[in-house]
Scaffold this motif. Structure first.
Motif, PDB file in Angstrom:
ATOM      1  N   GLN A   1      35.006  11.479 -27.498  1.00  0.00           N
ATOM      2  CA  GLN A   1      34.108  12.385 -26.786  1.00  0.00           C
ATOM      3  C   GLN A   1      33.425  11.686 -25.616  1.00  0.00           C
ATOM      4  O   GLN A   1      32.924  10.573 -25.732  1.00  0.00           O
ATOM      5  CB  GLN A   1      33.058  12.948 -27.729  1.00  0.00           C
ATOM      6  CG  GLN A   1      32.180  14.018 -27.089  1.00  0.00           C
ATOM      7  CD  GLN A   1      31.242  14.668 -28.101  1.00  0.00           C
ATOM      8  OE1 GLN A   1      31.014  14.127 -29.177  1.00  0.00           O
ATOM      9  NE2 GLN A   1      30.703  15.827 -27.763  1.00  0.00           N
ATOM     10  N   ALA A   2      33.407  12.368 -24.465  1.00  0.00           N
ATOM     11  CA  ALA A   2      32.694  11.894 -23.285  1.00  0.00           C
ATOM     12  C   ALA A   2      31.686  12.957 -22.881  1.00  0.00           C
ATOM     13  O   ALA A   2      32.060  14.103 -22.612  1.00  0.00           O
ATOM     14  CB  ALA A   2      33.668  11.638 -22.138  1.00  0.00           C
ATOM     15  N   PRO A   3      30.394  12.634 -22.863  1.00  0.00           N
ATOM     16  CA  PRO A   3      29.385  13.645 -22.527  1.00  0.00           C
ATOM     17  C   PRO A   3      29.438  14.033 -21.057  1.00  0.00           C
ATOM     18  O   PRO A   3      29.734  13.217 -20.189  1.00  0.00           O
ATOM     19  CB  PRO A   3      28.064  12.930 -22.865  1.00  0.00           C
ATOM     20  CG  PRO A   3      28.374  11.470 -22.769  1.00  0.00           C
ATOM     21  CD  PRO A   3      29.803  11.323 -23.172  1.00  0.00           C
ATOM     22  N   LEU A   4      29.136  15.309 -20.785  1.00  0.00           N
ATOM     23  CA  LEU A   4      29.051  15.825 -19.431  1.00  0.00           C
ATOM     24  C   LEU A   4      27.658  16.416 -19.219  1.00  0.00           C
ATOM     25  O   LEU A   4      26.830  16.429 -20.138  1.00  0.00           O
ATOM     26  CB  LEU A   4      30.128  16.893 -19.204  1.00  0.00           C
ATOM     27  CG  LEU A   4      31.575  16.443 -19.403  1.00  0.00           C
ATOM     28  CD1 LEU A   4      32.514  17.641 -19.334  1.00  0.00           C
ATOM     29  CD2 LEU A   4      31.972  15.396 -18.366  1.00  0.00           C
ATOM     30  N   SER A   5      27.393  16.923 -18.036  1.00  0.00           N
ATOM     31  CA  SER A   5      26.071  17.471 -17.743  1.00  0.00           C
ATOM     32  C   SER A   5      25.826  18.773 -18.501  1.00  0.00           C
ATOM     33  O   SER A   5      26.774  19.464 -18.917  1.00  0.00           O
ATOM     34  CB  SER A   5      25.939  17.718 -16.240  1.00  0.00           C
ATOM     35  OG  SER A   5      26.909  18.639 -15.790  1.00  0.00           O
ATOM     36  N   ALA A   6      24.558  19.112 -18.682  1.00  0.00           N
ATOM     37  CA  ALA A   6      24.125  20.378 -19.286  1.00  0.00           C
ATOM     38  C   ALA A   6      24.663  20.591 -20.697  1.00  0.00           C
ATOM     39  O   ALA A   6      24.925  21.719 -21.111  1.00  0.00           O
ATOM     40  CB  ALA A   6      24.517  21.557 -18.400  1.00  0.00           C
ATOM     41  N   GLY A   7      24.869  19.500 -21.440  1.00  0.00           N
ATOM     42  CA  GLY A   7      25.305  19.613 -22.825  1.00  0.00           C
ATOM     43  C   GLY A   7      26.788  19.821 -23.026  1.00  0.00           C
ATOM     44  O   GLY A   7      27.266  19.908 -24.157  1.00  0.00           O
ATOM     45  N   ALA A   8      27.542  19.896 -21.953  1.00  0.00           N
ATOM     46  CA  ALA A   8      29.002  20.029 -22.073  1.00  0.00           C
ATOM     47  C   ALA A   8      29.617  18.674 -22.433  1.00  0.00           C
ATOM     48  O   ALA A   8      28.952  17.631 -22.388  1.00  0.00           O
ATOM     49  CB  ALA A   8      29.597  20.553 -20.767  1.00  0.00           C
ATOM     50  N   SER A   9      30.891  18.687 -22.775  1.00  0.00           N
ATOM     51  CA  SER A   9      31.572  17.439 -23.124  1.00  0.00           C
ATOM     52  C   SER A   9      33.078  17.624 -22.960  1.00  0.00           C
ATOM     53  O   SER A   9      33.569  18.748 -22.832  1.00  0.00           O
ATOM     54  CB  SER A   9      31.260  17.023 -24.563  1.00  0.00           C
ATOM     55  OG  SER A   9      31.771  17.976 -25.477  1.00  0.00           O
ATOM     56  N   MET A  10      33.784  16.506 -22.944  1.00  0.00           N
ATOM     57  CA  MET A  10      35.242  16.572 -22.984  1.00  0.00           C
ATOM     58  C   MET A  10      35.748  15.532 -23.972  1.00  0.00           C
ATOM     59  O   MET A  10      35.144  14.478 -24.156  1.00  0.00           O
ATOM     60  CB  MET A  10      35.860  16.370 -21.601  1.00  0.00           C
ATOM     61  CG  MET A  10      35.550  15.073 -20.897  1.00  0.00           C
ATOM     62  SD  MET A  10      36.370  15.037 -19.260  1.00  0.00           S
ATOM     63  CE  MET A  10      35.605  13.579 -18.545  1.00  0.00           C
TER      64      MET A  10
END
Length: 340
Positions: free
Chosen positions: A226-235
């Motif tokens: 898991q890699a965190p993204l902005s605004a609570g999103a992730s990939m």
């Protein structure tokens, strides 16, 4: 803006180099037990592959594969250079177009001519660099490219770099006859850091530098999918034998624009994640739901993000299922092979 920090250390027994920018890990180079890209062999042609236009070669480090061969006969000696890391169970990818690359200069034996990086736009500086190039390469049939790092560098440093690469190239090119042999090793992480990370930076070489500068903490995060993204999103980034699968999720955001926002955030972060994880080959993005009219905006963001990335990446396009595909050069080894 704070200066970059370059940390030269080891992961276990493996040589490694890290580039920190604003306290965040921006790039990572790790050595592995495999022939490095840039290694030059005197190889021996072994057997052609019908229908593929290629030939297997013998090298001291195992079989290599050369594409687009013409006029090459089994048993013939030739000079080749490793272009990337081999996939598991496959031959080393090599080319006959040798490059002798250093911090300021790239000598190109098969491509004559003197060239200067287009990023150097000041005409007076370009003229000065051409004068240095002519002074060092005037009697050589080989070509020369002066890299963007020449901008602001001392003339004596540039001239010394050109001479070193030209002398090495001449010695290697004159050593084309004989049995299979390693003629030059590819650069390791510490040498690559000096060669390619040329922006002003603080350099940390003390033992334990990775722990002191927070590199080990970043590596712990990279060990997960898991890699965190902005605004609570992730990939989630998961390599398989066939390809690298990237799944983008919106998290708890249920607004109509959540999918586009998550995908744009993923586009900006993807080059860094692939670079740090050493992932390449075929990459398939399973994006968060978004309208087809937003695809162009996503592609523009993705193209801008990869423009500044050091690893050659082709943006292939959309599949019938709505996935987006990329093809990335294998010039780094997967980080998972280096992590304890």
């Amino acid at each position: 803006m704070s200066r970059d920090t370059i940390v030269l250390d080891h992961i276990g027994t493996l040589e490694a180099a890290a580039l920190m920018r604003g306290g965040r890990l921006e790039d990572l180079l790790v050595d592995v037990d495999a022939p490095r890209p840039g290694t030059i062999y005197r190889a021996i042609a072994d057997r052609p592959i019908k229908g593929q236009g290629g030939m297997f070669l013998r090298t001291p480090d195992g079989p290599a594969f050369l594409r687009q061969v013409k006029g090459l006969a089994p048993g013939q000696a030739l000079l080749v250079q490793v272009t990337g890391y081999a996939e598991p169970g496959k031959a080393l990818p090599v080319t006959t177009k040798l490059l002798f690359k250093s911090r300021f200069a790239i000598v190109t034996p098969d491509a004559p001519g003197l060239n200067i990086s287009r990023s150097i736009r000041d005409e007076a500086r370009r003229d000065a660099l051409l004068e240095i190039a002519h002074g060092e390469m005037g009697g050589e049939a080989m070509g020369l490219i002066l890299r963007s790092s020449c901008d602001g560098a001392e003339a004596a440093e540039i001239a010394e770099d050109i001479r070193a690469m030209a002398d090495l190239a001449a010695a290697v090119m004159a050593d084309s006859e004989g049995e299979a042999e390693v003629l030059t090793e590819g650069d390791g992480p510490h040498q690559l850091a000096w060669r390619d990370w040329t922006a002003p930076a603080d350099v940390v070489t003390s033992a334990g530098g990775f722990e002191q500068e927070g590199v080990l903490d970043a590596l712990e995060v990279l060990s997960g999918a898991q890699a965190p993204l902005s605004a609570g999103a992730s990939m989630f980034i998961e390599p398989t034998r066939a390809l690298v699968a990237v799944d983008v999720n919106t998290g708890g955001d249920a607004t109509p624009a959540a999918g586009l926002k998550a995908n744009l955030s993923a586009a900006r972060e993807l080059p860094r994640q692939l670079r740090l994880r050493g992932l390449s080959g075929q990459i398939t993005l399973d994006l968060a739901p978004m309208a087809k009219k937003d695809r162009r905006q996503f592609e523009q963001a993705l193209r801008a993000a990869f423009k500044g990335d050091a690893v050659d990446t082709a943006l292939v396009g959309w599949t019938p299922l709505g996935h987006f595909e990329l093809q990335r050069k294998r010039d780094r080894a997967p980080l998972e092979t280096a992590l304890p």
